[in-house]
Design an enzyme around this catalytic site. Structure first.
Site, PDB file in Angstrom:
ATOM      1  N   LYS A  76      38.865   6.993 -11.754  1.00  0.00           N
ATOM      2  CA  LYS A  76      39.603   8.093 -11.556  1.00  0.00           C
ATOM      3  C   LYS A  76      39.187   9.208 -10.886  1.00  0.00           C
ATOM      4  CE  LYS A  76      42.850  10.916 -14.505  1.00  0.00           C
ATOM      5  NZ  LYS A  76      43.580  11.275 -16.046  1.00  0.00           N
ATOM      6  N   SER A 151      48.327  11.111 -16.694  1.00  0.00           N
ATOM      7  CA  SER A 151      47.796  11.384 -15.491  1.00  0.00           C
ATOM      8  C   SER A 151      46.907  10.452 -14.603  1.00  0.00           C
ATOM      9  CB  SER A 151      46.901  12.683 -15.537  1.00  0.00           C
ATOM     10  OG  SER A 151      45.701  12.659 -16.392  1.00  0.00           O
ATOM     11  N   SER A 175      46.871  10.336 -21.179  1.00  0.00           N
ATOM     12  CA  SER A 175      46.558   9.878 -20.022  1.00  0.00           C
ATOM     13  C   SER A 175      45.909   8.580 -19.759  1.00  0.00           C
ATOM     14  CB  SER A 175      46.138  10.945 -19.265  1.00  0.00           C
ATOM     15  OG  SER A 175      46.765  12.025 -19.130  1.00  0.00           O
TER      16      SER A 175
HETATM   17  N1  GLN Z   1      50.806  14.622 -20.464  1.00  0.00           N
HETATM   18  C1  GLN Z   1      49.539  15.459 -20.954  1.00  0.00           C
HETATM   19  C2  GLN Z   1      49.644  16.689 -20.110  1.00  0.00           C
HETATM   20  O1  GLN Z   1      50.165  16.892 -18.905  1.00  0.00           O
HETATM   21  C3  GLN Z   1      48.375  14.595 -21.067  1.00  0.00           C
HETATM   22  C4  GLN Z   1      47.865  14.555 -19.804  1.00  0.00           C
HETATM   23  C5  GLN Z   1      46.226  14.192 -19.908  1.00  0.00           C
HETATM   24  O2  GLN Z   1      45.976  13.183 -21.077  1.00  0.00           O
HETATM   25  N2  GLN Z   1      45.452  14.374 -19.054  1.00  0.00           N
HETATM   26  O3  GLN Z   1      48.803  17.558 -20.543  1.00  0.00           O
END
Ligand code: GLN
Length: 483
Positions: A76, A151, A175
């Site tokens: 990532k 994400s 995410s």
């Molecule tokens: N959807 C959550 C956020 O936008 C989690 C994102 C994540 O785990 N990086 O904060």
């Protein structure tokens, strides 16, 4: 060859059926051919990949072995990779070449992995759809009109489309698990502190945790083995021995106590997903598990608490991107203030700016007690609920998401609608617990995930349950058409 799992690749390499170099070339060609449909990569690292593949082949020729030796993966794009762009999905870091490798990256490289590239992601990991990336949205290989989740949407789409067997990802509020659910993968968010955050660009430091995304629990075990462990460079890393995850996959589920929280099945959950979760419960019962209804009474407060704490930490973490110390610098600044304002205004996208504003507000004098402190109290209550539940059960089971992957753009005008989709995943981050999502069926041709949560450092238990489930179901073997 692109259909092989990490476990199969390890066997194929050990049996000299193919070399890592051959496999790497096949996958790089496949990425070049198919990724334009998906946009799952921000950078490809062909030269590095071929170099690492040759080195891994040489190490095997010299008698070395190891499940990850010669295994192609991707990172990532928030894991720092020395000399390689590490963008975090943001224009702010479009020209940032990290001066060092993240611990996860160096540990996996030492184990012999081959880095094919850096995967697309929501900007600074803020999002659930991979639509906030400055490099454009990622498409879901199961239906190109739908989001892959976020994400870690790039890692998920690439693995689901069989562009590579596994990838690293991070989970601040879901995410890893949510994109796993949306793309029919298995994803594991480890216990907070299990995997080093050093060199992982921070979103919300008390919630962020790196982990594996792969097709099977067995592959998650293999990749996690290479990622986990104490790191003196990360003060929140925990010095706890790392078990042999692959060796623990075959434990019997006889007598395993599975807790199913009654709050999970309220309004908001797609009834078709509820049915699939019931089917997975039945499957685990036939394997010997005992089901118990439990309660997580404070779950309803978790979303508001998370969406105060995460932006608060983000507003602090992202202050370093000011065009001076780090990040994009605007052209021809008139003075220092103009430099800060325009650099940050140009470098950050709207979702990141929204969160910085919310976070700075929640931390400001006069509002700190009302928002941040209150959210921290809720965080403790959420954790206490889990501690009570784990006195009675070994794992907690439920849906990973209330709905399957939505259409691209469907939630863009209403950020709160997207935040609400995180209801099942964020509690594990607030409590620091490990969680896993695994394939449990399909709704309208879109994958559905079932989530398992366990007590601290019981990643092995999650992988064991998921592996036994996958030996008896075939959801995880389904491939999206066209890939
Ligand atoms: N959807 C959550 C956020 O936008 C989690 C994102 C994540 O785990 N990086 O904060």
């Amino acid at each position: 060859m692109h259909q092989l799992t990490l476990a199969e690749i390890a066997r194929g390499l050990a049996d000299k059926k193919f070399s890592s170099e051959e496999l790497t070339k096949v996958l790089l060609a496949r990425i070049t051919q198919l990724d334009p449909q998906l946009n799952s990569f921000i950078s490809l690292t062909e030269e590095l990949a071929l170099e690492q593949a040759k080195a891994a082949d040489a190490r095997r020729a010299n008698g070395e072995s190891g499940a990850l030796l010669g295994a192609p993966i991707a990172h990532k794009d928030l894991f720092c990779t020395q000399g390689i762009r590490t963008s975090c999905g943001s224009k702010m870091l479009d020209n940032f070449k990290a001066p060092y490798d993240a611990t996860v990256v160096s540990k996996l490289a030492a184990a012999g992995t081959v880095t094919l590239g850096k995967t697309n992601m929501d900007e600074f990991a803020m999002g659930s759809a991979n639509e906030s990336s400055w490099y454009g949205a990622v498409k879901n290989p199961w239906n190109l009109e739908h989001v892959p989740g976020g994400s870690s949407g790039g890692s998920a789409a690439a693995v689901a489309a069989r562009l590579l067997p596994a990838a690293t990802a991070t989970d601040t509020g879901g995410s890893i698990r949510q994109p796993a659910a949306f793309t029919n993968l298995t994803g594991l968010k480890p216990t907070y502190g299990r995997v080093s955050r050093w060199g992982m660009i921070a979103y919300a430091s008390s919630l962020d945790q790196g982990g594996p995304l792969a097709r099977t629990a067995e592959d998650c075990a293999i990749l996690l083995q290479g990622m986990a462990g104490f790191d003196p460079n990360d003060s929140t890393s925990i010095d706890e021995p790392v078990p042999d995850y692959a060796a623990g996959l075959n434990g019997s589920l006889q007598g395993l106590r599975i807790g199913v929280p009654k709050e999970y099945f309220g309004a908001g959950l797609d009834p078709r997903i509820a049915d699939l979760i019931q089917n997975s419960i039945k499957e685990l019962q036939t394997l010997g598990a005992v089901i118990k209804e439990i309660s997580l009474p404070n779950m309803q407060h978790a979303i508001p608490a998370y969406y105060v704490i995460a932006p608060a930490e983000a507003s602090s973490n992202l202050s370093r991107f000011d065009g001076v110390r780090f990040g994009h610098r605007c052209a021809d600044p008139k003075n220092l203030e103009d430099l800060y304002k325009r650099s940050r205004g140009e470098g950050f996208g709207p979702e990141v700016q929204r969160r910085i504003m919310v976070g700075a507000y929640a931390l400001s004098a006069g509002y700190y007690d009302a928002y941040y402190l209150k959210a921290q109290k809720i965080r403790r209550l959420v954790k206490n609920d889990f501690m009570t539940a784990f006195n009675e059960v070994d794992v907690i089971l439920g849906p990973t998401t209330p709905n399957p992957a939505w259409k691209l753009g469907a939630k863009n005008s209403d950020p709160v609608a997207a935040y609400l989709e995180d209801v099942y995943t964020i509690t594990a981050n607030l409590a620091g617990l490990p969680g896993l999502s695994m394939p449990a069926g399909f709704v309208d041709g879109l994958p559905v995930g079932v989530q398992l949560l366990a007590p601290y450092f019981q990643e092995g238990r999650l992988l064991n349950v998921a592996h036994q489930y996958q030996l008896n179901t075939d959801w995880h073997t389904r491939t999206p058409t066209g890939f």
